[in-house]
Design an enzyme around this catalytic site. Sequence first.
Site, mmCIF file in Angstrom:
data_model
loop_
_atom_site.group_PDB
_atom_site.id
_atom_site.type_symbol
_atom_site.label_atom_id
_atom_site.label_comp_id
_atom_site.label_asym_id
_atom_site.label_seq_id
_atom_site.Cartn_x
_atom_site.Cartn_y
_atom_site.Cartn_z
ATOM 1 N N THR A 86 -36.905 6.102 -6.813
ATOM 2 C CA THR A 86 -36.697 5.250 -7.982
ATOM 3 C C THR A 86 -35.420 5.676 -8.698
ATOM 4 O O THR A 86 -35.168 6.864 -8.896
ATOM 5 C CB THR A 86 -37.893 5.322 -8.943
ATOM 6 O OG1 THR A 86 -39.050 4.784 -8.289
ATOM 7 C CG2 THR A 86 -37.627 4.508 -10.201
ATOM 8 N N PHE A 90 -33.096 5.501 -12.117
ATOM 9 C CA PHE A 90 -33.238 5.380 -13.562
ATOM 10 C C PHE A 90 -31.861 5.264 -14.208
ATOM 11 O O PHE A 90 -30.906 5.910 -13.774
ATOM 12 C CB PHE A 90 -33.949 6.602 -14.151
ATOM 13 C CG PHE A 90 -35.361 6.780 -13.685
ATOM 14 C CD1 PHE A 90 -36.426 6.353 -14.464
ATOM 15 C CD2 PHE A 90 -35.643 7.385 -12.466
ATOM 16 C CE1 PHE A 90 -37.741 6.512 -14.035
ATOM 17 C CE2 PHE A 90 -36.949 7.552 -12.030
ATOM 18 C CZ PHE A 90 -37.996 7.107 -12.818
#
Length: 368
Positions: A264, A266
Amino acid sequence: MADPTPPLNPDLLSLRTRIDAVDRELLDLLNQRARLAQEVGEVKKREGSVAFRPEREAQVIDGLKAVNPGPLKSDSVAPIWREIMSACRALETPTRVAYLGPAGTFSELAALGFFGSSIVRVPCASIDEVFRSTSAGAADFGVVPVENSTEGVVARSLDLFLTTPLHIVGETSLFVLHNLLRRENSLDGIQAICAHPQALAQCHGWLSNHLPNVERRPVSSNAEGARLASVDPSLAAIASDRAGGEYGLHTLAPAIQDDPHNRTRFAIVAHPQRQPQPQASGHDCTSLVVSVTNRPGAVHDMLVPLKEHGVSMTRFESRPARSGQWEYYFYIDLQGHPEQPHVATALTALRGVCAYFKVLGTYPVDVH
């Protein structure tokens, strides 16, 4: 009674003594660095400049990795020096960082990985609250998920960039390992699995194979799912090891994500009036959101300036404009910084063919 502890090997004792001496030298050097950081902080206060410069920290880490002779692995340099810089930065001013809470979320891990642990943590109940807290000044920075390697973009984060003044000043990414957690150390009797919708989607295959008839219950964050599972024995959660430890849960199954390389990304966001755009670091990304009029060839014309001026596009995503007219916003990541002439020229040309044009931020690419 004889002492059951065997005497230490003389060679080991000698090595430990040498390590202790090196540790004291390191501590002395770190305090020298901290004193210099305090002097830098005083200069910045007199100038009115900001304490945190992501491009400077990226350059420091890149420079150290380039001259690292080993045996310390280069991958270890970034996390070590982020902690050192975090502790030194805290001597200048406390850094308040908002992220999707509660304790134990991947967003918290991303915040700690990027800023180091010497920060003031501002956990928020939703991504909207992260944007609001950072916009209002309750936090200096926000950390929001923007993209997952399995499930694609985090739509809410992208939508909020359109309606808030925040800009991106940095990025970081995490390998995401999802674990099935529960208060009881058994799969028997689970009535529902609580997790963020992205986590439930990322573990769809495993859940379908092992718990096909169990309810999948979306909640605001994986850590919130872990908290709920800690007080209700009928619930299980999908969350990180950190969340499991935080809430005293057993790991029933580790790493249940469908993609073993699940990652992921960010974004680090801040208000432009309080944190200026980072200067060029040499390894930068520029993020935009644009739209074009609904006519034949409009998207093609939008991309032509990038090709003509040699600017590489590393991401291209579309989101509905919600106008009811089948119009879209396009989120684009470009390689480079507006301080580079070819990037600046391409952006000027691109702005001329767009009905809507907003630079979301320019920042150093993730340093591992």
